[in-house]
Design a protein around this motif. Structure first.
Motif, mmCIF file in Angstrom:
data_model
loop_
_atom_site.group_PDB
_atom_site.id
_atom_site.type_symbol
_atom_site.label_atom_id
_atom_site.label_comp_id
_atom_site.label_asym_id
_atom_site.label_seq_id
_atom_site.Cartn_x
_atom_site.Cartn_y
_atom_site.Cartn_z
ATOM 1 N N GLY A 37 0.784 -1.230 0.000
ATOM 2 C CA GLY A 37 0.000 0.000 0.000
ATOM 3 C C GLY A 37 0.817 1.280 0.000
ATOM 4 N N ALA A 38 2.137 1.188 -0.147
ATOM 5 C CA ALA A 38 2.980 2.394 -0.109
ATOM 6 C C ALA A 38 2.827 3.233 -1.367
ATOM 7 C CB ALA A 38 4.446 1.992 0.063
ATOM 8 N N THR A 39 3.101 4.510 -1.220
ATOM 9 C CA THR A 39 3.235 5.416 -2.363
ATOM 10 C C THR A 39 4.727 5.516 -2.690
ATOM 11 O OG1 THR A 39 1.298 6.662 -1.655
ATOM 12 C CG2 THR A 39 2.827 7.774 -3.166
ATOM 13 N N ILE A 40 5.054 5.306 -3.940
ATOM 14 C CA ILE A 40 6.466 5.332 -4.329
ATOM 15 C C ILE A 40 6.840 6.747 -4.769
ATOM 16 C CG2 ILE A 40 8.259 4.271 -5.723
ATOM 17 C CD1 ILE A 40 6.745 2.274 -3.950
ATOM 18 N N ILE A 41 7.887 7.275 -4.157
ATOM 19 C CA ILE A 41 8.415 8.583 -4.536
ATOM 20 C C ILE A 41 9.702 8.335 -5.316
ATOM 21 C CG2 ILE A 41 9.179 10.833 -3.675
ATOM 22 C CD1 ILE A 41 6.233 10.141 -2.981
ATOM 23 N N PHE A 42 9.619 8.583 -6.618
ATOM 24 C CA PHE A 42 10.761 8.246 -7.470
ATOM 25 C C PHE A 42 11.773 9.386 -7.510
ATOM 26 C CE2 PHE A 42 7.567 5.296 -9.301
ATOM 27 C CZ PHE A 42 8.275 4.130 -9.094
ATOM 28 N N ALA A 43 13.043 8.997 -7.415
ATOM 29 C CA ALA A 43 14.135 9.973 -7.475
ATOM 30 C C ALA A 43 14.911 9.779 -8.770
ATOM 31 C CB ALA A 43 15.051 9.772 -6.276
ATOM 32 N N ASP A 44 15.653 10.797 -9.146
ATOM 33 C CA ASP A 44 16.436 10.729 -10.376
ATOM 34 C C ASP A 44 17.764 10.020 -10.105
ATOM 35 O OD1 ASP A 44 16.844 11.062 -13.039
ATOM 36 O OD2 ASP A 44 16.895 13.257 -13.017
ATOM 37 N N SER A 45 18.433 9.662 -11.201
ATOM 38 C CA SER A 45 19.755 9.048 -11.106
ATOM 39 C C SER A 45 20.838 10.121 -11.100
ATOM 40 C CB SER A 45 19.983 8.127 -12.311
ATOM 41 O OG SER A 45 19.080 7.058 -12.292
ATOM 42 N N ARG A 46 22.042 9.739 -10.687
ATOM 43 C CA ARG A 46 23.206 10.625 -10.762
ATOM 44 C C ARG A 46 23.570 10.866 -12.227
ATOM 45 N NH1 ARG A 46 27.065 9.722 -6.040
ATOM 46 N NH2 ARG A 46 28.685 10.148 -7.599
ATOM 47 N N THR A 47 24.274 11.960 -12.486
ATOM 48 C CA THR A 47 24.697 12.205 -13.880
ATOM 49 C C THR A 47 25.852 11.285 -14.265
ATOM 50 O OG1 THR A 47 26.100 13.985 -13.048
ATOM 51 C CG2 THR A 47 23.977 14.622 -13.972
ATOM 52 N N ASP A 48 26.671 10.911 -13.275
ATOM 53 C CA ASP A 48 27.829 10.066 -13.604
ATOM 54 C C ASP A 48 27.543 8.577 -13.478
ATOM 55 O OD1 ASP A 48 27.583 9.984 -10.862
ATOM 56 O OD2 ASP A 48 29.711 10.256 -10.428
ATOM 57 N N HIS A 49 26.358 8.229 -12.980
ATOM 58 C CA HIS A 49 26.083 6.825 -12.681
ATOM 59 C C HIS A 49 24.579 6.625 -12.533
ATOM 60 C CE1 HIS A 49 25.891 3.135 -10.280
ATOM 61 N NE2 HIS A 49 26.980 2.836 -10.957
ATOM 62 N N PRO A 50 24.057 5.436 -12.928
ATOM 63 C CA PRO A 50 22.599 5.237 -12.841
ATOM 64 C C PRO A 50 22.039 5.163 -11.410
ATOM 65 C CG PRO A 50 23.591 3.729 -14.432
ATOM 66 C CD PRO A 50 24.727 4.351 -13.675
ATOM 67 N N GLY A 51 22.873 5.099 -10.409
ATOM 68 C CA GLY A 51 22.388 5.043 -9.028
ATOM 69 C C GLY A 51 21.629 6.312 -8.639
ATOM 70 N N ILE A 52 20.881 6.220 -7.550
ATOM 71 C CA ILE A 52 20.058 7.338 -7.076
ATOM 72 C C ILE A 52 20.940 8.570 -6.801
ATOM 73 C CG2 ILE A 52 20.211 6.687 -4.613
ATOM 74 C CD1 ILE A 52 17.194 7.412 -4.383
ATOM 75 N N ASP A 53 20.437 9.731 -7.171
ATOM 76 C CA ASP A 53 21.164 10.978 -6.881
ATOM 77 C C ASP A 53 20.935 11.321 -5.407
ATOM 78 O OD1 ASP A 53 22.135 13.556 -6.605
ATOM 79 O OD2 ASP A 53 21.609 14.103 -8.668
ATOM 80 N N GLU A 54 21.943 11.074 -4.608
ATOM 81 C CA GLU A 54 21.799 11.202 -3.151
ATOM 82 C C GLU A 54 21.448 12.631 -2.746
ATOM 83 O OE1 GLU A 54 24.517 10.116 -4.724
ATOM 84 O OE2 GLU A 54 24.865 8.019 -4.141
ATOM 85 N N ASP A 55 21.882 13.601 -3.548
ATOM 86 C CA ASP A 55 21.650 15.000 -3.181
ATOM 87 C C ASP A 55 20.212 15.457 -3.440
ATOM 88 O OD1 ASP A 55 24.234 15.246 -2.301
ATOM 89 O OD2 ASP A 55 24.988 15.835 -4.279
ATOM 90 N N HIS A 56 19.447 14.625 -4.097
ATOM 91 C CA HIS A 56 18.052 14.983 -4.375
ATOM 92 C C HIS A 56 17.067 14.298 -3.426
ATOM 93 C CE1 HIS A 56 18.726 16.538 -8.760
ATOM 94 N NE2 HIS A 56 19.357 17.248 -7.840
ATOM 95 N N ILE A 57 17.587 13.481 -2.553
ATOM 96 C CA ILE A 57 16.677 12.718 -1.694
ATOM 97 C C ILE A 57 15.985 13.601 -0.659
ATOM 98 C CG2 ILE A 57 16.540 10.892 0.063
ATOM 99 C CD1 ILE A 57 18.796 9.422 -1.442
ATOM 100 N N GLU A 58 16.752 14.472 -0.006
ATOM 101 C CA GLU A 58 16.197 15.214 1.137
ATOM 102 C C GLU A 58 14.949 16.018 0.754
ATOM 103 O OE1 GLU A 58 19.066 17.379 3.431
ATOM 104 O OE2 GLU A 58 17.691 17.538 5.149
#
Lengths: 372, 372
Positions: A93-114
Motif C-alpha cells: 500500500g505504499a506510495t512510491i516517490i521516485f528519485a532521479d539518477s546521478r549524472t555520472d552513474h545510474p544510481g540514485i542521486d543522493e543529493d536529491h533525496i532530502e
C-alpha cells in the motif's frame, strides 16, 4: 546467437551437493545447505543475520513486512530500477516517490533525496546499480536525521563494498537496516532464481525468522526455545528448497575465483574500449571514489537511442546479444498516472541510452571488442 | 529414527534433467521444463492454465491478488488447516471467517458455510485435507448463489478427484475458479519447495501471467504480442527456477508409479489396522462417497490427546516417527483475539487427536503395523 548476453556458470559441484541434499533426506528449506550459506554470508560480509529467499523480490517483500509498510507510507527509490524494487512496497500500500539518477552513474542521486522527504516517508531504498555503491554515508545520515529505514537493494551488489568517509570499507548490504540480494542466473553468484535478506538491525532478527517460516515460530521450536509452534504472525513461504541452497553453496565455495574472473573481464572491456568510446562519444562506467567494482555488469551509455540501436544491431549481425533493460518506472504504464513529481531526465537518459554488453565467466571479451 | 515420517523419493532422472537445464543455458524460471510441467498438468487434469510457483503459499498469494482481496473482505475457510491458507489472505487485509470441520473428516463442514456468508464475503477456500475432496457441488452452488470466488487449497490433493452429483469425476483443483497445489517434500510429487496455481476461470489467465512475472508483460513480449515490456501491474517473483522445474518433471514422468505405490501403502495400513483401531477406539480415515483417495496421507483419529501421546511415544521407542500438525487457527496466538465466532469443536478435536503415520514411497508399512 553465438555469444549470448549471459551464460550460467557451473563450478562443477552443484549436482554433487544437490544429490547430497537428497541423500540427507531433506530437500525442503532451512536445512544443511541453507545454514552453510547463511554462515558464509554472515562471516564473510559482516551481515548480522541472513535468510535465503526464493528471490530478491521476496527478500524485499520480507523487508516491507518487517518495517511494517502500510497504506499511505511513502518510500523513496530511484526510478531507474527493476519493477520489484517498487512492487514489493506497492503490495503493502505504499506510495512510491521516485528519485532521479546521478549524472555520472545510474544510481540514485543522493543529493536529491532530502527534498523528497515528507512526514509520510518511511524508508529510502538505494539500489546499488551494477554493484556500484550509492553514497551510503549521505543516505544513512538522512535516515538518522528523519528517522527513516534504509533498505539496500543489493540485487547486483554481492561482494562489492562502500568506502565511507571514515575510510572503512563495508560490504554493500551490511550498512542499511535491511538488504536484499539476488542469485538470479544473470548475477555473479547464482541459483537459477534465488535471493537473500540480510538483517543488520538486530531488532528485526527474531521476527524475520518468523515471517520467513510462514508466520510460525517453527525455528524457535526446533531450537527448543518454545514448547509448541503455531501461527504467531503474518508471513509467507520465503525460504528456498535445499536443492537451491545446495546449488548456491557450490557457487559460494568458488566465489573468489568467480569474482576474480568477472572483474578481469570488466577491466579488459574498460581498457580496450577507451579509444572507441571517445571516438563515438560513448560514456564508459564511472565509479565514484567511495565505490568498488564487483564485475557484475559492463555497460556503456550511448550518445543517443539511435546509436544504441545501431550498436545492438551491429552486434546482432555478428551473433552477439547485447541488451538494455529498465524503463524509468515513473513513466511505466502502471505508475505514470500516479506520478506527480518532476521530470527525471537522468533516469530517462539511462533508459534510452544504457546498453549492457555480454558478461559471464566463460566469455572471451576480445570477441566483443573485435566486433565493436 | 530408523523410520522417518517422510523420505523424499527420487525417480532417478532428477539430476539428469537439472544438468540438462543448465546445459540449455537457462536456469531462471519460465523455461523448457517449466513449460513441460505446465502442459502436463493442463492435459492430464483439465486445468485451463497452470503456472508453477515457488510454493503453494505463493500460489495462494497469487490467487488473492487475482481476485483482488482488499481490507475488510471476508474469506471463509476451515480452521483446521495450514497457516498459509489464512496468511495469504491476511496479507491482503482480509478478515478470516473460520469454519468447523466435518465430523467424519477434517475437511470443512460444507453445511455450515452458508450461515457464515455476509455481504462482505468474497471467497470460500475449501481445503482438500489429505487429498480427500470437499463436497464441491455444495460449495460451487453457494458460490454461484452469493457470487463468491472459490479458491481450492489443493496442497495435498494432486491426482485426486471429486465425483459430482452428475456422476462426472473431476480432478481436484479443476473445479474452483483458482486452485493452489504444493510440491513440498512431504507431498506425493515433490520439488523440495514448490507449488502451482491452476487457473480455471479464463478471465484470470492473462493477468495471472503478468502477476507471476513480477507485474510485467514479459511473457506477452516474448510471444510477440506487445512490442516492449514494462511495469503494468502489481506482482511478485512467483516463478521457480528451471532447476526446480527439471526436478519436478522427473517426478511427473513417474506419477503413475508413485501414485500406485502410495495408494497401496494406504490400503495396506487401512486393511491391517481395522481390528487394532476397533479395539483401541481409534477412527481410521473415512472417505465421503464423492471423494477418491490419492495416497497422500494415512492418519488416525485417537480417542483422546493422551492416547495420541502414548502412541507417539510407543512408536518413538521403536524409532518410528509419527507426527501431528495443525492447531486450529482460530485459537492460534496470532488470531485468537480477533476470532469472534462460535467454538469449533470438530476442528479442535482433530487438532488434539489426529496423528499421521509414516508415508513415503520406500516405506515398508508392515513395520509400522508390527510396532502398533
Amino acid at each position: 546467437m553465438d555469444i549470448p548476453f549471459n551464460k550460467p556458470y557451473l563450478t562443477g559441484k552443484e549436482l554433487v551437493y544437490i544429490e547430497d541434499a537428497v541423500k540427507k533426506g531433506k530437500i525442503s528449506g532451512n536445512g544443511y545447505y541453507t545454514h552453510l550459506c547463511h554462515d558464509f554470508f554472515e562471516r564473510r560480509y559482516g551481515f548480522n543475520k541472513c535468510l535465503l529467499t526464493t528471490s530478491c523480490t521476496d527478500a524485499l517483500e520480507m523487508a516491507t513486512l518487517l518495517i511494517d509498510i502500510k497504506e499511505g507510507d511513502e518510500v523513496i527509490m530511484p526510478s531507474y530500477t527493476f519493477v520489484s524494487t517498487a512492487n514489493a512496497f506497492v503490495l503493502r500500500g505504499a506510495t512510491i516517490i521516485f528519485a532521479d539518477s546521478r549524472t555520472d552513474h545510474p544510481g540514485i542521486d543522493e543529493d536529491h533525496i532530502e527534498a523528497l522527504i515528507t512526514k509520510k516517508t518511511k524508508a529510502i531504498v538505494p539500489v546499488h546499480y551494477a554493484g556500484v555503491a550509492c553514497d551510503m554515508d549521505k543516505i544513512m545520515a538522512l535516515a538518522a536525521k528523519y528517522n527513516l529505514y534504509v533498505i539496500e537493494d543489493a540485487a547486483q551488489a554481492i561482494d562489492s563494498f562502500y568506502i565511507g568517509k571514515d575510510g572503512v570499507k563495508r560490504a554493500l548490504g551490511s550498512i542499511g537496516h535491511l538488504a536484499a540480494f539476488s542469485f538470479h542466473e544473470t548475477k555473479n553468484i547464482i541459483s537459477g532464481e534465488g535471493g537473500m535478506l540480510a538483517i543488520n538491525d538486530t531488532r528485526f532478527s527474531e521476527r524475520a525468522e518468523v515471517i520467513w517460516e510462514k508466520g510460525t515460530n517453527r525455528s524457535a521450536f526446533f531450537r527448543g526455545e518454545v514448547d509448541k509452534y503455531g501461527w504467531v504472525d503474518v508471513g509467507s513461504s520465503f525460504l528456498p528448497s535445499e536443492i537451491i541452497a545446495a546449488f548456491l553453496w557450490a557457487q559460494l565455495e568458488n566465489i573468489v575465483d568467480i569474482q576474480q574472473v568477472r572483474k578481469s573481464h570488466w577491466e579488459y572491456y574498460n581498457n580496450k574500449l577507451q579509444n572507441w568510446a571517445l571516438e563515438n562519444e560513448i560514456q564508459l562506467p564511472i565509479l565514484p571514489s567511495f565505490a568498488t567494482n564487483n564485475g557484475h555488469m559492463f555497460y556503456i551509455v550511448c550518445k543517443s537511442i539511435e546509436q544504441r540501436q545501431s550498436i545492438i544491431e551491429k552486434l546482432k549481425s555478428k551473433k552477439i546479444l547485447s541488451v538494455f533493460h529498465y524503463i524509468s518506472l515513473h513513466g511505466s504504464p502502471f505508475y505514470k498516472n500516479s506520478y506527480i513529481g518532476r521530470d527525471l531526465s537522468e533516469s530517462d537518459r539511462y533508459s534510452d541510452r544504457l546498453l549492457r554488453l555480454p558478461m559471464f565467466y566463460e566469455l572471451d571479451v576480445q570477441e566483443i571488442i573485435n566486433a565493436l
